[in-house]
Design a protein around this motif. Structure first.
Motif, PDB file in Angstrom:
ATOM      1  N   ILE A   1      12.666 -46.946 -62.985  1.00 23.56           N
ATOM      2  CA  ILE A   1      13.884 -46.425 -63.606  1.00 23.56           C
ATOM      3  C   ILE A   1      13.517 -45.241 -64.489  1.00 23.56           C
ATOM      4  N   GLY A   2      14.189 -44.118 -64.307  1.00 26.10           N
ATOM      5  CA  GLY A   2      13.916 -42.914 -65.077  1.00 26.10           C
ATOM      6  C   GLY A   2      14.362 -43.046 -66.520  1.00 26.10           C
ATOM      7  N   ARG A   3      13.737 -42.244 -67.395  1.00 25.28           N
ATOM      8  CA  ARG A   3      14.111 -42.293 -68.808  1.00 25.28           C
ATOM      9  C   ARG A   3      15.550 -41.835 -69.027  1.00 25.28           C
ATOM     10  N   GLU A   4      16.004 -40.858 -68.250  1.00 27.19           N
ATOM     11  CA  GLU A   4      17.394 -40.418 -68.383  1.00 27.19           C
ATOM     12  C   GLU A   4      18.358 -41.553 -68.035  1.00 27.19           C
ATOM     13  N   THR A   5      18.022 -42.315 -66.987  1.00 28.37           N
ATOM     14  CA  THR A   5      18.873 -43.448 -66.603  1.00 28.37           C
ATOM     15  C   THR A   5      18.859 -44.519 -67.674  1.00 28.37           C
ATOM     16  N   LEU A   6      17.693 -44.805 -68.231  1.00 27.29           N
ATOM     17  CA  LEU A   6      17.608 -45.799 -69.299  1.00 27.29           C
ATOM     18  C   LEU A   6      18.404 -45.354 -70.519  1.00 27.29           C
ATOM     19  N   MET A   7      18.331 -44.065 -70.841  1.00 28.45           N
ATOM     20  CA  MET A   7      19.086 -43.567 -71.987  1.00 28.45           C
ATOM     21  C   MET A   7      20.587 -43.757 -71.766  1.00 28.45           C
TER      22      MET A   7
ATOM     23  N   LEU B   1      14.607 -37.776 -75.160  1.00 31.65           N
ATOM     24  CA  LEU B   1      13.997 -38.812 -74.321  1.00 31.65           C
ATOM     25  C   LEU B   1      12.841 -39.512 -75.014  1.00 31.65           C
ATOM     26  N   SER B   2      12.316 -38.938 -76.105  1.00 30.23           N
ATOM     27  CA  SER B   2      11.256 -39.625 -76.841  1.00 30.23           C
ATOM     28  C   SER B   2      11.770 -40.942 -77.422  1.00 30.23           C
ATOM     29  N   THR B   3      13.084 -41.062 -77.578  1.00 31.16           N
ATOM     30  CA  THR B   3      13.661 -42.326 -78.042  1.00 31.16           C
ATOM     31  C   THR B   3      13.281 -43.457 -77.095  1.00 31.16           C
ATOM     32  N   VAL B   4      13.393 -43.214 -75.791  1.00 32.60           N
ATOM     33  CA  VAL B   4      13.035 -44.230 -74.800  1.00 32.60           C
ATOM     34  C   VAL B   4      11.538 -44.516 -74.867  1.00 32.60           C
ATOM     35  N   THR B   5      10.729 -43.464 -74.956  1.00 36.29           N
ATOM     36  CA  THR B   5       9.281 -43.620 -74.989  1.00 36.29           C
ATOM     37  C   THR B   5       8.843 -44.472 -76.171  1.00 36.29           C
ATOM     38  N   VAL B   6       9.417 -44.212 -77.344  1.00 36.75           N
ATOM     39  CA  VAL B   6       9.059 -44.965 -78.548  1.00 36.75           C
ATOM     40  C   VAL B   6       9.420 -46.438 -78.382  1.00 36.75           C
ATOM     41  N   HIS B   7      10.592 -46.713 -77.838  1.00 38.63           N
ATOM     42  CA  HIS B   7      11.013 -48.103 -77.685  1.00 38.63           C
ATOM     43  C   HIS B   7      10.170 -48.835 -76.645  1.00 38.63           C
ATOM     44  N   VAL B   8       9.783 -48.153 -75.589  1.00 40.56           N
ATOM     45  CA  VAL B   8       8.891 -48.788 -74.609  1.00 40.56           C
ATOM     46  C   VAL B   8       7.564 -49.130 -75.270  1.00 40.56           C
ATOM     47  N   ARG B   9       7.031 -48.205 -76.072  1.00 41.36           N
ATOM     48  CA  ARG B   9       5.763 -48.463 -76.747  1.00 41.36           C
ATOM     49  C   ARG B   9       5.874 -49.663 -77.685  1.00 41.36           C
ATOM     50  N   ARG B  10       6.937 -49.737 -78.449  1.00 39.67           N
ATOM     51  CA  ARG B  10       7.125 -50.880 -79.353  1.00 39.67           C
ATOM     52  C   ARG B  10       7.305 -52.173 -78.571  1.00 39.67           C
ATOM     53  N   LEU B  11       8.038 -52.104 -77.486  1.00 36.09           N
ATOM     54  CA  LEU B  11       8.280 -53.293 -76.682  1.00 36.09           C
ATOM     55  C   LEU B  11       6.985 -53.813 -76.071  1.00 36.09           C
ATOM     56  N   ARG B  12       6.160 -52.914 -75.580  1.00 37.18           N
ATOM     57  CA  ARG B  12       4.861 -53.332 -75.047  1.00 37.18           C
ATOM     58  C   ARG B  12       4.028 -54.037 -76.120  1.00 37.18           C
ATOM     59  N   GLY B  13       4.103 -53.541 -77.342  1.00 39.53           N
ATOM     60  CA  GLY B  13       3.342 -54.163 -78.422  1.00 39.53           C
ATOM     61  C   GLY B  13       3.768 -55.585 -78.712  1.00 39.53           C
TER      62      GLY B  13
ATOM     63  N   LEU C   1       3.303 -55.702 -67.604  1.00 37.05           N
ATOM     64  CA  LEU C   1       4.715 -56.028 -67.402  1.00 37.05           C
ATOM     65  C   LEU C   1       5.568 -54.765 -67.308  1.00 37.05           C
ATOM     66  N   ILE C   2       5.474 -53.896 -68.295  1.00 34.93           N
ATOM     67  CA  ILE C   2       6.223 -52.639 -68.259  1.00 34.93           C
ATOM     68  C   ILE C   2       5.257 -51.542 -67.858  1.00 34.93           C
ATOM     69  N   ARG C   3       5.343 -51.135 -66.610  1.00 29.30           N
ATOM     70  CA  ARG C   3       4.416 -50.142 -66.063  1.00 29.30           C
ATOM     71  C   ARG C   3       5.030 -48.751 -66.146  1.00 29.30           C
ATOM     72  N   THR C   4       4.194 -47.768 -66.417  1.00 31.99           N
ATOM     73  CA  THR C   4       4.616 -46.372 -66.352  1.00 31.99           C
ATOM     74  C   THR C   4       4.524 -45.897 -64.909  1.00 31.99           C
ATOM     75  N   VAL C   5       5.607 -45.353 -64.411  1.00 30.76           N
ATOM     76  CA  VAL C   5       5.620 -44.737 -63.085  1.00 30.76           C
ATOM     77  C   VAL C   5       5.643 -43.232 -63.324  1.00 30.76           C
ATOM     78  N   TRP C   6       4.501 -42.595 -63.164  1.00 27.49           N
ATOM     79  CA  TRP C   6       4.368 -41.193 -63.539  1.00 27.49           C
ATOM     80  C   TRP C   6       5.347 -40.311 -62.763  1.00 27.49           C
ATOM     81  N   GLY C   7       6.006 -39.455 -63.507  1.00 25.77           N
ATOM     82  CA  GLY C   7       6.982 -38.560 -62.912  1.00 25.77           C
ATOM     83  C   GLY C   7       8.338 -39.190 -62.691  1.00 25.77           C
ATOM     84  N   VAL C   8       8.464 -40.489 -62.982  1.00 25.33           N
ATOM     85  CA  VAL C   8       9.738 -41.187 -62.777  1.00 25.33           C
ATOM     86  C   VAL C   8      10.194 -41.832 -64.077  1.00 25.33           C
TER      87      VAL C   8
END
Length: 253
Positions: free
Chosen positions: A176-182, A193-205, A216-223
């Motif tokens: 799922i793309g960051r724009e779609t998640l937003m 879009l850094s909002t999504v990135t920050v929340h993913v990082r916190r969630l992984r923690g 569990l939460i994998r980065t799909v590069w470019g997506v």
């Protein structure tokens, strides 16, 4: 009626925000500094806090920490456009949203309404049956009760972290793309879009055994990102090899 606590030391900003919120049907309390905000929140717990980052004495980050330590109240931060580091830090300590100055008061009202809907506070418009629990990779989410556990232990998730994890768990194996998640999680048509990135990082923690090597939460590069359930992947049986063809008998002639 929802009560919104507006915390800003600029009386003009506070007055304009208060006017728009009241016209949208909210009750509003106002505070000009951190100690007053904490006192009002303790005396009359608000449904949501609109919190300026730059406050005299006790800054908005510390106010946010103390508010979230006392209760899971949603917080929308008001930040200056250049304060990107502080804005990201605000998200990391639990702010649910932010609006950069100068901002449209109407946009702020829409953000307030969006956060309250996702927080489950708008019970008057809630319809339909409660969503069933989500169970994957040892994680259980109860959308109706806003409760999350992993291996039976409670997960202390913020509003957005909960919604983000629920959305990913509803679509396992899908990148799922960051724009779609937003759009789907935050309800924003556009934004940082850094909002999504920050929340993913916190969630992984909070949910990964090793956040530096997420399973569990994998980065799909470019997506974007994908939720994987290692147990379900490991449970897929290996393909059974096809039987070898029977030998062809020799020609007796």
């Amino acid at each position: 009626m929802h009560t919104i606590l507006v915390v800003d030391d600029d009386p003009t900003v506070a007055e304009v925000v208060t006017g728009y919120l009241e016209r949208a049907g909210f009750s509003v309390d106002r505070a000009a500094d951190g100690p007053e905000a904490l006192r009002l929140a303790a005396a009359c717990p608000p449904s949501l806090v609109v919190l300026d980052l730059m406050l005299p004495g006790m800054d908005g980050l510390e106010v946010c920490r103390r508010l979230r330590a006392a209760a899971p109240v949603p917080v929308i931060m008001l930040t200056a456009r250049g304060d990107e580091d502080d804005r990201i830090l605000g998200l990391e300590i639990g702010a649910d949203d932010y609006v950069t100055k100068p901002f449209s008061p109407r946009e702020l009202v829409l953000r307030v309404e969006s956060v309250l809907r996702r927080h489950g506070g708008d019970q008057g418009r809630a319809t339909g049956a409660a969503e069933p629990e989500l169970r994957r990779a040892g994680i259980t989410l109860d959308p109706a009760g806003r409760r999350a556990t992993k291996a039976g232990r409670p997960l202390a998730l913020t509003l957005r972290e909960f919604d983000l994890l629920a959305h990913l768990m509803r679509h396992p194996g899908l990148a799922i793309g960051r724009e779609t998640l937003m759009h789907d999680v935050w309800g924003w048509e556009f934004g940082d879009l850094s909002t999504v990135t920050v929340h993913v990082r916190r969630l992984r923690g909070k949910i990964e055994d090793d956040p530096a090597r997420p399973r569990l939460i994998r980065t799909v590069w470019g997506v974007g990102y994908r939720f994987d359930d290692p147990a379900s992947v490991e449970a897929v049986p290996a393909p059974v090899p096809a039987p070898a063809p029977a030998p062809v008998p020799a020609d007796p002639s």
